[in-house]
Scaffold this motif. Structure first.
Motif, short mmCIF file in Angstrom:
data_model
loop_
_atom_site.label_atom_id
_atom_site.label_comp_id
_atom_site.label_asym_id
_atom_site.label_seq_id
_atom_site.Cartn_x
_atom_site.Cartn_y
_atom_site.Cartn_z
N PHE A 38 -28.86 17.04 -36.90
CA PHE A 38 -29.31 17.58 -35.62
C PHE A 38 -28.58 16.87 -34.50
CE2 PHE A 38 -32.20 14.25 -36.94
CZ PHE A 38 -32.49 13.52 -35.80
N THR A 39 -28.61 17.47 -33.33
CA THR A 39 -27.89 16.94 -32.17
C THR A 39 -28.87 16.46 -31.12
OG1 THR A 39 -26.09 18.51 -32.54
CG2 THR A 39 -26.22 17.52 -30.36
N THR A 40 -28.56 15.32 -30.53
CA THR A 40 -29.35 14.82 -29.40
C THR A 40 -28.41 14.56 -28.24
OG1 THR A 40 -29.15 12.51 -30.11
CG2 THR A 40 -31.09 13.73 -30.88
N TYR A 41 -28.97 14.59 -27.04
CA TYR A 41 -28.21 14.28 -25.84
C TYR A 41 -28.89 13.13 -25.13
CZ TYR A 41 -25.69 18.64 -26.46
OH TYR A 41 -24.91 19.65 -26.96
N GLU A 42 -28.11 12.20 -24.67
CA GLU A 42 -28.63 11.04 -23.97
C GLU A 42 -28.18 11.13 -22.51
OE1 GLU A 42 -27.50 6.40 -24.21
OE2 GLU A 42 -28.00 7.35 -26.12
N TYR A 43 -29.14 11.06 -21.60
CA TYR A 43 -28.87 11.18 -20.17
C TYR A 43 -29.41 9.96 -19.43
CZ TYR A 43 -28.35 16.10 -21.32
OH TYR A 43 -27.95 17.28 -21.87
N ILE A 44 -28.83 9.69 -18.30
CA ILE A 44 -29.38 8.67 -17.41
C ILE A 44 -30.64 9.26 -16.79
CG2 ILE A 44 -29.03 7.39 -15.27
CD1 ILE A 44 -26.02 7.38 -15.95
#
Length: 159
Positions: A38-44
């Motif tokens: 699966f894909t995750t996105y990390e944001y500020i």
């Protein structure tokens, strides 16, 4: 990070990349329990204004709601996941740049429609039909007529 398929909490990162716009890190993960990826996105994490709904209710800005609305409008269109994420990021940035502590949901909706209108006419009309709550075919036709006029004007201006 909890696996969306089996709920397992043990996983390993297979690949990490900075997004095209440089505002996120995209990570491909593999669950150690079920083996699915699966894909995750990390944001500020930044402060976003509270969204004021049409009926006056207030709720926190929800990036996922924006993503789901845009994704639904773009369904079965030749629009990549990266392009959708880029639109979501642009809407989020628009909200971050807003100078108040609260933002009307109508401002967010209009921003999304503007972006979709530039990207894909079908996605735009789909989003508009839900956002503007078309009551019948005449509402739909009126929106199409307006879109076609703008589209024709753009064509005239092109060399």
């Amino acid at each position: 990070m909890k696996c969306p398929f089996c709920g397992g909490v043990e996983n390993k990162v297979m690949d990490s990349r900075v997004s095209r716009d440089g505002n996120a890190i995209r990570r491909r993960r593999e669950c150690l329990a079920c083996g699915r990826r699966f894909t995750t996105y990390e944001y500020i994490e930044e402060m976003l204004p509270t969204v004021v709904k049409k009926d006056g209710r207030r709720e926190p800005f929800d990036r996922n709601k924006i993503r789901m609305g845009i994704r639904k409008a773009c369904e079965k269109r030749p629009i990549s996941t990266e392009t959708i994420e880029s639109l979501v990021t642009e809407v989020e940035r628009f909200c971050q740049d807003y100078s108040g502590e609260e933002i009307r949901s109508s401002m967010i909706g209009e921003k999304i429609m503007k972006l979709l209108k530039e990207l894909d006419g079908v996605a735009y009309v789909r989003f508009a039909s839900v956002y503007r709550q078309f009551r019948d075919v005449n509402d739909f036709l009126e929106e199409l007529k307006e879109f076609k006029q703008l589209h024709d004007l753009k064509k005239e201006k092109e060399p």
